[in-house]
Each structure stands twice: as C-alpha cells, then as structure tokens.
Design an enzyme around this catalytic site. Sequence first.
Site, PDB file in Angstrom:
ATOM      1  N   HIS A  98       0.855  -1.189   0.000  1.00  0.00           N
ATOM      2  CA  HIS A  98       0.000   0.000   0.000  1.00  0.00           C
ATOM      3  C   HIS A  98       0.890   1.238   0.000  1.00  0.00           C
ATOM      4  O   HIS A  98       1.972   1.232   0.600  1.00  0.00           O
ATOM      5  CB  HIS A  98      -0.918  -0.012   1.230  1.00  0.00           C
ATOM      6  N   GLU A 100       0.889   3.841   1.625  1.00  0.00           N
ATOM      7  CA  GLU A 100       1.283   4.322   2.957  1.00  0.00           C
ATOM      8  C   GLU A 100       2.451   3.510   3.502  1.00  0.00           C
ATOM      9  O   GLU A 100       3.305   4.031   4.225  1.00  0.00           O
ATOM     10  CB  GLU A 100       0.060   4.297   3.895  1.00  0.00           C
ATOM     11  N   GLU A 169      -3.817   2.647  -7.053  1.00  0.00           N
ATOM     12  CA  GLU A 169      -4.248   3.707  -6.141  1.00  0.00           C
ATOM     13  C   GLU A 169      -3.343   4.922  -6.331  1.00  0.00           C
ATOM     14  O   GLU A 169      -2.237   4.975  -5.753  1.00  0.00           O
ATOM     15  CB  GLU A 169      -4.148   3.232  -4.690  1.00  0.00           C
ATOM     16  N   GLY A 175      -7.565   9.544   0.249  1.00  0.00           N
ATOM     17  CA  GLY A 175      -7.951  10.322   1.424  1.00  0.00           C
ATOM     18  C   GLY A 175      -8.061  11.814   1.159  1.00  0.00           C
ATOM     19  O   GLY A 175      -8.150  12.609   2.087  1.00  0.00           O
ATOM     20  N   SER A 211     -10.368   7.621  -2.836  1.00  0.00           N
ATOM     21  CA  SER A 211     -11.593   8.414  -2.690  1.00  0.00           C
ATOM     22  C   SER A 211     -12.788   7.823  -3.447  1.00  0.00           C
ATOM     23  O   SER A 211     -13.599   8.555  -4.018  1.00  0.00           O
ATOM     24  CB  SER A 211     -11.353   9.869  -3.114  1.00  0.00           C
TER      25      SER A 211
HETATM   26  P1  13P Z   1      -9.668   6.446   0.544  1.00  0.00           P
HETATM   27  O1  13P Z   1     -10.802   5.662  -0.076  1.00  0.00           O
HETATM   28  O2  13P Z   1      -9.931   6.903   1.927  1.00  0.00           O
HETATM   29  O3  13P Z   1      -9.191   7.542  -0.386  1.00  0.00           O
HETATM   30  O4  13P Z   1      -8.428   5.422   0.685  1.00  0.00           O
HETATM   31  C1  13P Z   1      -8.039   4.669  -0.418  1.00  0.00           C
HETATM   32  C2  13P Z   1      -7.057   3.658   0.018  1.00  0.00           C
HETATM   33  O5  13P Z   1      -5.922   3.980   0.344  1.00  0.00           O
HETATM   34  C3  13P Z   1      -7.504   2.269   0.099  1.00  0.00           C
HETATM   35  O6  13P Z   1      -6.431   1.386   0.254  1.00  0.00           O
END
Ligand code: 13P
Length: 249
Positions: A98, A100, A169, A175, A211
């Site tokens: 991911h 992050e 993503e 987010g 999002s």
């Molecule tokens: P959001 O849907 O909050 O933008 O997050 C996406 C995400 O990182 C899912 O792994």
Amino acid sequence: MNPSRSCLVMGNWKMHGNLADNAVLLAGLVAGAQRAGHAQLAVCVPFPYLVQAQQALSGSAISWGAQDVSVHAHGAYTGEVSAAMLADFGVSWVLCGHSERRALHAETSSVVAAKAAAALSVGLTPVVCVGETLSDRDADNADCVIADQLEPVLALGADALAKMVIAYEPVWAIGTGRTASPEQAQAIHSLIRAALVQHGSGATPILYGGSVKPANASALFAQADIDGALVGGASLVAEDFLNIAASAA
Ligand code: 13P
C-alpha cells in the site's frame, strides 16, 4: 468492467476501529451483504481484529484480509506477522505495498513482490498496490512509475499473477476526496492489463482505489479494465460501503 470478470469491492480499514465500533460495522455489512448483488465483498482489518472479523464474517458471503505481511516465514523478526499466522485466522487477502507502507515504511517494489510471494506460499491472495504521486503525474511520469512498481511482481510469473489482485491507487487521490476521473483511471488500468497480458495473466483483477464513494463508483466500474474497488474511508460506514458494491450491478 468486463462482464466476463466479477467485481471485487474490498475495504481497507487502515488503522481505524475498536472492538465496539467494529462489531457494529461488521454486523451492518453482514445484514446488508445481499445488496452487493454479484459484487464480492471483503474487508482488510488491523491485525488485532482478525479474530473478530473471522468470528463475525464466518459463514457470510464476506471475506476478510490483512493489511500487511512479513516477507519471512518465521524467526527473530520482532513485530512482524507471517503469512502462515494470517492463514490461521481464515484470512483470504493480504494488501502488499500500500502506498502508505511504501512511503512511511520504505517498502521497495522488490520487498512488495517478496511479500506477495510470501502470501502466495500459504495460499493467500496478495493485493499488490501500485500508484504514482502527484509530482510523478505532473511530470508526466505516471506510466513509468507504475511500470517500475510492477516489474518485480510481473517477474513472479504467470502462475503467481493468476492468483493475485492488482490495485491501482494514485497517491494524490487517497484520502483527499480527489478521485481520478474514470478516464484517468482506465488509462492506467489498461496499461496494467497490457503488462499482465504480456506476462500471461490477462484475467488478473485490477481494482481502483482513491476516494471511491457511492457517488463515483458506478462511473469507475463502467470502465473496461476496472474490476472493483479498494475503499478506504467509505469502507468504515456500512451503508456507504454497501452502496459502492451495489453500484456494480
Ligand atoms: P480512501 O478511499 O480513503 O481515499 O483510501 C483509499 C485507500 O488507500 C484504500 O487502500
């Protein structure tokens, strides 16, 4: 979505939740699961809540997963969780790489591929996440970044690719409330599809994340190479998550 492929709508709870709130959310998902129509539902929960997800979702149509996995099978790796440990809790899916984790834990694409291989080694399905930053996109570099991130995963070979999921993503859409347009998402999904076809696995599902909300899901799902969604914030609200899944009908 190509009608020959099924739709997968997966929640990524990230580091949210507690026993009481999770119980309400999971019960809401189980109660409303039939609204997902032919979309397959899954939630990726924090490690401590895997047992709660297992208890709440066993026997339902909703599967559960984890958000990370160690590259190692066992040993002196304090704080790590192995794929076999996840399998002990009935896990089906593991998010690998991911954005992050790439950004905050310095996971390289070869580490991400090793995590995918570790998941596959015990029969779990890796969900390999790729995505460019805003500066990559502004520099017209998104295609190269995605190709680089995919390279070590593609090198795992057709058999491995057939047993995994890819999630696109874009970091700038996570987010932020700023989703990629369906056309922007489709453009990258078709590149990923072409790479998968070239490596002998054109049917590997490709999810979009960033999002995703009930209001934009159906336009995303209408794209030829978008096979579902990886949902962050909206997966924490049963009604929203189920409405996203219902958009796939
Ligand atoms: P959001 O849907 O909050 O933008 O997050 C996406 C995400 O990182 C899912 O792994």
